[in-house]
Design an enzyme around this catalytic site. Structure first.
Site, short mmCIF file in Angstrom:
data_model
loop_
_atom_site.label_atom_id
_atom_site.label_comp_id
_atom_site.label_asym_id
_atom_site.label_seq_id
_atom_site.Cartn_x
_atom_site.Cartn_y
_atom_site.Cartn_z
N GLU A 1 0.83 -1.20 0.00
CA GLU A 1 0.00 0.00 0.00
C GLU A 1 0.87 1.26 0.00
O GLU A 1 0.43 2.32 -0.44
CB GLU A 1 -0.92 -0.02 1.24
CG GLU A 1 -2.33 0.42 0.94
CD GLU A 1 -3.28 0.22 2.10
OE1 GLU A 1 -4.21 -0.58 1.95
OE2 GLU A 1 -3.10 0.84 3.16
N HIS B 1 7.25 -26.97 -1.03
CA HIS B 1 6.55 -28.05 -1.73
C HIS B 1 5.44 -27.49 -2.61
O HIS B 1 4.56 -28.24 -3.06
CB HIS B 1 6.01 -29.04 -0.71
CG HIS B 1 7.12 -29.67 0.09
ND1 HIS B 1 7.61 -30.93 -0.16
CD2 HIS B 1 7.87 -29.16 1.11
CE1 HIS B 1 8.60 -31.19 0.68
NE2 HIS B 1 8.77 -30.13 1.45
N LYS C 1 -14.12 0.65 -3.67
CA LYS C 1 -15.19 1.08 -2.77
C LYS C 1 -16.28 1.80 -3.54
O LYS C 1 -17.47 1.57 -3.32
CB LYS C 1 -14.65 2.01 -1.68
CG LYS C 1 -13.81 1.33 -0.64
CD LYS C 1 -13.43 2.32 0.46
CE LYS C 1 -12.31 1.76 1.30
NZ LYS C 1 -11.70 2.76 2.16
O1 PA5 Z 1 -3.50 1.40 5.83
C1 PA5 Z 1 -4.58 1.91 5.65
O2 PA5 Z 1 -4.75 3.13 5.73
C2 PA5 Z 1 -5.78 1.06 5.35
O3 PA5 Z 1 -5.44 -0.28 5.22
C3 PA5 Z 1 -6.80 1.19 6.47
O4 PA5 Z 1 -6.21 0.80 7.67
C4 PA5 Z 1 -8.04 0.35 6.19
O5 PA5 Z 1 -8.61 0.71 4.96
C5 PA5 Z 1 -9.07 0.52 7.30
O6 PA5 Z 1 -9.43 1.86 7.42
P1 PA5 Z 1 -10.20 2.39 8.69
O7 PA5 Z 1 -9.33 2.19 9.86
O8 PA5 Z 1 -10.47 3.82 8.40
O9 PA5 Z 1 -11.47 1.57 8.82
#
Ligand code: PA5
Length: 440
Positions: free
Chosen positions: A282, A303, A417
């Site tokens: 990310e 394996h 989303k």
């Molecule tokens: O690293 C990030 O920002 C994302 O993975 C969020 O943690 C994830 O989308 C969850 O978001 P939130 O904590 O707002 O529900």
């Protein structure tokens, strides 16, 4: 202390490139330290381990102790992505593989998928247990945890007169649905600071409260991370985060190694690799750039994926996490019949076999054209996992800047989303729904 080595990359890289990429890593680290780079409003993670107040730890312990006093034996931790993976990987690393200790509540996770079966089966399990929940969402609006929280909250409210005592929220200080609900209902709540992004939040209440409630030593976890702060933010060439960022970017840019495979040899670290994949995936996978983070758990995956790594497309390098000492001792026995021909192993520890498998695999993969970065920790415990968390977070910041991306945003996660909301007919998404339906 955590150790780093790139010696098994030496036959793939030249010294002039190492010097060049270490210099680039130093520049990137300076940007991280000066806080002048993209995403510089998300650098709260840098000093969180050394600045966590004792009073906050005491608050976490008070919640754990209150729930234990109530007989709570199951805590459902609700969250997704960065609000889930840190606690999940730590609990998986520290817990017994088979037996629940019974000294602290069992932790299960929800809100990280939209599977109907998963939530239905969670309800089956809650029926057998004395339940509390921790709901974690920085935005307070993420669909997966919000849906799971609806179910778990309704379940707890229907089952217990003291429901409010069994629900804790971890969310933004001021905004979001979860914050509003926590304030209205008087739930205990903790803040995810504005300047700490989800995937960098494991050392904030997001990771610390669930790990504490599960019965593990968060002081040692924070100490491990804090001990790495100075080391990993230092401009010394010995800085392991700096070296790791330099070598992985060298392999990516000069050797065209576009995939990094995180290798572990202990199933307790399998989920650590999931945390690492989110951190780097990310943070770096944007602007059509980035090293694809993959993982394998050896020897299990020797394996399955072992064939590809040895012999398939030459696109990858490995980063191997070695654990120097096993916590337990199992010695292989002698068998008179020796039908399996394994008496040559009699009297040897299983850990010795695991180490020889690791060494043999490293040499085989080098022969197969796979450079290896090596990271080792002394053992799997809170202190050492705390070190690993910080080491990788700092390396990720440096590496992202070397790559020329903002390592602290995640614009790409919004696309699915929007489509999902449109297809679910969320008000306001009518035009997008019509456009999508025309494509289906
Ligand atoms: O690293 C990030 O920002 C994302 O993975 C969020 O943690 C994830 O989308 C969850 O978001 P939130 O904590 O707002 O529900």
């Amino acid at each position: 202390m955590l150790k780093f080595s790139s010696v098994r990359c030496n036959s793939f890289i030249n010294n002039a490139d190492v010097v060049k990429y270490v210099a680039k890593a130093k520049d990137a680290l300076a940007v991280l330290n000066d806080e002048t780079g993209a995403g510089n409003d998300f650098l709260g993670w840098k000093r969180i381990a050394s600045s966590t107040p004792e009073s906050l730890i005491a608050d976490f312990e008070a919640i754990r102790d209150k729930w234990i006093a109530k007989g709570v034996d199951l805590v459902v931790v609700i969250g997704i992505g960065g609000s889930y993976l840190g606690a999940k990987c730590a609990v998986e690393a520290f817990k017994h593989n088979f037996i629940h200790s019974g000294k602290a509540p069992e932790i299960v996770f929800a809100g990280h998928n939209l599977s109907e079966d998963y939530l239905a089966e969670l309800e089956d399990y809650m029926n057998l247990k004395n339940v509390a929940t921790i709901c974690i969402s920085k935005s307070g609006t993420t669909t997966e945890p919000a849906v799971a929280f609806r179910l778990v909250k309704a379940y707890i409210e229907a089952k217990y007169a003291d429901a409010k005592e069994r629900i804790v929220a971890i969310t933004d200080a001021k905004k979001g649905a979860l914050k509003t609900l926590a304030t209205e209902q008087g739930y205990a709540s903790f803040v995810i600071a504005d300047n700490v992004g989800g995937r960098f939040s494991v050392l904030s209440p997001v990771g610390l409260l669930p790990i504490c409630v599960a019965g593990y030593d968060i002081r040692a976890l924070l100490k491990g991370a804090a001990d790495m702060e100075e080391v990993c933010l230092s401009s010394s060439e010995e800085n392991p985060s700096l070296q790791y960022a330099a070598i992985r970017n060298l392999l990516y840019s000069e050797n065209k190694k576009s995939t990094e495979v995180l290798v572990t040899y202990n199933p307790k670290l399998t989920f650590f690799a999931e945390w690492w994949k989110q951190l780097f995936g990310e943070s770096e996978g944007k602007d059509c750039k980035g090293i694809y983070p993959a993982s394998v758990a050896f020897t299990t995956d020797l394996h399955s994926m072992g064939q590809f790594i040895q012999d398939g497309s030459r696109i990858m390098f490995e980063t191997v996490i070695s654990v120097e000492n096993a916590a337990r001792k199992v010695v292989i026995g002698k068998d008179e019949a020796n039908l399996d021909g394994l008496n040559f192993l009699a009297g040897k520890r299983l850990e010795h076999c695991n180490k020889m498998a690791e060494l043999g695999t490293k040499l085989a993969h080098i022969d197969g054209g796979v450079p290896q970065i090596e990271i080792s920790i002394e053992k799997i415990d809170e202190y050492n996992i705390g070190q690993l968390f910080y080491f990788f977070e700092a390396a990720c910041g440096i590496s992202g800047y070397m790559l020329g991306v903002n390592p602290f945003n995640q614009p790409g996660v919004e696309a699915y989303k929007k489509n999902m909301f449109a297809l679910l007919e969320k008000p306001g998404y009518e035009a997008q729904a019509a456009a999508l339906k025309a494509r289906l």
